[in-house]
Design an enzyme around this catalytic site. Structure first.
Site, PDB file in Angstrom:
ATOM      1  N   SER A  67      -7.137 -91.086  40.567  1.00  0.00           N
ATOM      2  CA  SER A  67      -6.639 -91.428  39.231  1.00  0.00           C
ATOM      3  C   SER A  67      -5.140 -91.682  39.176  1.00  0.00           C
ATOM      4  O   SER A  67      -4.614 -91.993  38.091  1.00  0.00           O
ATOM      5  CB  SER A  67      -7.010 -90.329  38.226  1.00  0.00           C
ATOM      6  N   LYS A  70      -4.249 -94.912  37.480  1.00  0.00           N
ATOM      7  CA  LYS A  70      -4.013 -95.109  36.045  1.00  0.00           C
ATOM      8  C   LYS A  70      -2.528 -95.264  35.732  1.00  0.00           C
ATOM      9  O   LYS A  70      -2.171 -95.749  34.649  1.00  0.00           O
ATOM     10  CB  LYS A  70      -4.613 -93.953  35.245  1.00  0.00           C
ATOM     11  N   SER A 127      -6.796 -88.444  31.682  1.00  0.00           N
ATOM     12  CA  SER A 127      -7.221 -89.243  32.830  1.00  0.00           C
ATOM     13  C   SER A 127      -8.635 -89.768  32.622  1.00  0.00           C
ATOM     14  O   SER A 127      -9.464 -89.779  33.535  1.00  0.00           O
ATOM     15  CB  SER A 127      -7.153 -88.425  34.130  1.00  0.00           C
TER      16      SER A 127
END
Length: 524
Positions: A67, A70, A127
């Protein structure tokens, strides 16, 4: 033939010899399995003020970012908002693909409408994978197109060993990055979008449908000065973290790939942070990373604003015009009944000199502007405004505007320009005192030491075109101002120079009232 006693002893003998071998083999297989599923460790510590690397281990090894991906999704979202592609209040329709993303997620439903601002909060704080996909689809139309933009942006940022395949970071073949590249991205987030950086330190946030809590709460609460940035975890990646913290005027970014648990990862990042603050110099001049030029949407496109929805703000927006013409002739010269024959002949010859001094791209810009204006006066204004090095500048200083604008000039305010390039407006001897006067541009002497900047563009051509368009829309304010394109590390600045301080401020107010970007530039 084996006796009963021998038969009873055989298993014991075999077991005594074989069992240790089986045990060793099992241990080796288990160790190999653990190594196979354990993510490789990598780390980098950077002084955020100048980008100096203070520590590195496997920093250029391509690994699964999870993640941390992101961070790029949000970087592009901030960029798209800044340049008017989309706004924080745009209602995004959630696709079936976005809604079906596995956890961590916000719990969005297919067909649901939600403001972009809530998707950004969910992606940054919780997230959320469904929110990240929805962001990418809202900006580029599909996640695949958004991934291409992610890679293009990564390349512009100098992330040379990163390849993105999706907007959320779930494991996918070829979706890889490095500790160095993610540290670079974290530094750009801090310096390029300081107005949004506080998102990464919020321990909770309103995500529209519910309140979400930060995935990095423990580190933010326990490490002094920590204010971000992003966690990441998949079984292939391990426990990843790009962290930033400040103490006094020092700021350190520490990145870890392949942590074995949240606790051990946080402990390692804290250890690396301490190392970074110990090695970082106390007094270091801040050298912000060069922000890459805005490249825009993939292939352009338009934004549709629903009825009742606020249109996104525009800053340095690039306007793409698709005009297909079979032929683009120059506007025909008009007669000049007010001028003496010798003056008209001089103007015609000088206009040809200007055209010859222009590049093909500039000639196209002039033709395009002329084709879209109702009068030949606008076309002539565009021609006179184009700058092309010393040759074109000298030609313009020596001549009057092309004859197309002559009918719009008042005889009592016109004066022929001299061939002397250092004087903005002087009388020409061949013309009688009763002849009309032609003004080429206003002088920048006196108190005309101010200017305005109307944006930064990816190419010089785009900057010049925006200058021409703005000059036509604000001709009463900018008539005579010098158009100037300046190349900077961020791109090409489009400036008008030769204004008074009051005129510069007034012009900016007028442009900003129309939603355009404008900033006054004082004398240096």
């Amino acid at each position: 033939m084996m006796s009963d006693v021998q038969a009873r002893r055989f298993p014991r003998a075999v077991t005594g010899r074989v069992f240790p071998l089986l045990l060793i083999t099992f241990a080796m297989v288990l160790a190999m399995s653990v190594r196979a599923i354990a993510a490789e460790y990598a780390a980098l510590v950077m002084d955020a003020r100048n980008g100096e690397v203070l520590h590195a281990t496997n920093a250029d090894t391509r690994l699964h970012p999870a993640s941390l991906t992101k961070m790029m999704t949000l970087y592009i979202a901030f960029e798209a908002i800044e340049h008017g592609e989309i706004s924080l209040d745009t209602m995004v329709t959630v696709s079936a693909k976005a809604a079906s993303e596995p956890p961590s997620k916000l719990g969005l439903k297919a067909g649901q409408k939600i403001k972009l601002r809530y998707l950004i909060r969910a992606a940054a704080v919780k997230s959320a994978n469904d929110a990240a996909t929805a962001i990418g689809e809202a900006i580029e139309g599909s996640e695949a197109a958004f991934a291409r933009r992610m890679n293009r942006t990564a390349n512009a940022l100098g992330m040379s060993r990163t390849t993105f395949k999706n907007a959320h970071g779930l494991t996918e073949s070829g979706h890889l990055s490095t500790a160095r590249d993610m540290s670079v991205l974290g530094r750009h987030l801090f310096y390029d979008f300081p107005e949004y950086y506080n998102l990464f330190s919020r321990q909770s946030a309103d995500a529209g449908v519910r309140t979400v809590h930060h995935t990095n709460t423990r580190f933010l609460q326990t490490y002094q000065g920590a204010d971000g940035i992003k966690t990441g975890y998949t079984s292939a990646a391990g426990f990843n973290l790009v962290a930033s913290a400040h103490r006094g005027n020092e700021r350190v970014i520490a990145t870890v790939f392949g942590g074995r648990s949240t606790a051990s990862r946080n402990a390692k990042v804290a250890e690396l942070m301490d190392l970074g603050f110990k090695r970082a110099q106390t007094n270091v001049a801040v050298a912000k990373p060069a922000r890459p030029p805005y490249l825009g949407k993939m292939g352009g496109g338009t934004i549709t604003v629903a009825e009742g929805e606020k249109a996104p703000s525009v800053a340095s927006k690039i306007i793409r015009v698709n005009v297909t013409v079979a032929k683009s002739p120059w506007p025909k010269y008009r007669p000049l009944p007010e001028l003496a024959p010798e003056s008209e002949e001089m103007l015609l010859a000088a206009s040809d000199d200007v055209l010859n001094a222009l590049t093909e791209a500039e000639q196209e810009a002039v033709v395009l502007a002329a084709a879209t204006e109702a009068t030949a006066a606008a076309a002539a204004e565009v021609t006179a405004a184009v700058e092309e090095g010393d040759r074109a500048e000298t030609a313009r200083a020596q001549i009057a505007p092309i004859p197309a604008i002559a009918p719009t000039l008042r005889p009592e305010t016109v004066q022929l320009a001299s061939v002397e390039p250092t004087a903005a407006v002087v009388s020409a001897d061949p013309v009688p005192s009763t002849a009309p006067e032609i003004v080429t541009r206003l002088s920048t002497s006196g108190d005309r030491h101010w200017g305005i900047n109307i944006g930064t563009y990816g190419t010089e051509y785009e900057a010049r075109k925006e200058l021409l368009k703005t000059a036509l829309s604000e001709i009463e304010m900018l008539d005579g101002a010098l158009r100037k394109v300046v190349r900077t590390p961020r791109g090409f600045d489009a400036n008008f120079l030769g204004l008074t301080e009051d005129l510069a401020a007034m012009t900016c107010r007028r442009l900003e009232a129309r939603g355009a970007e404008c900033a006054t530039v004082g004398p240096s």
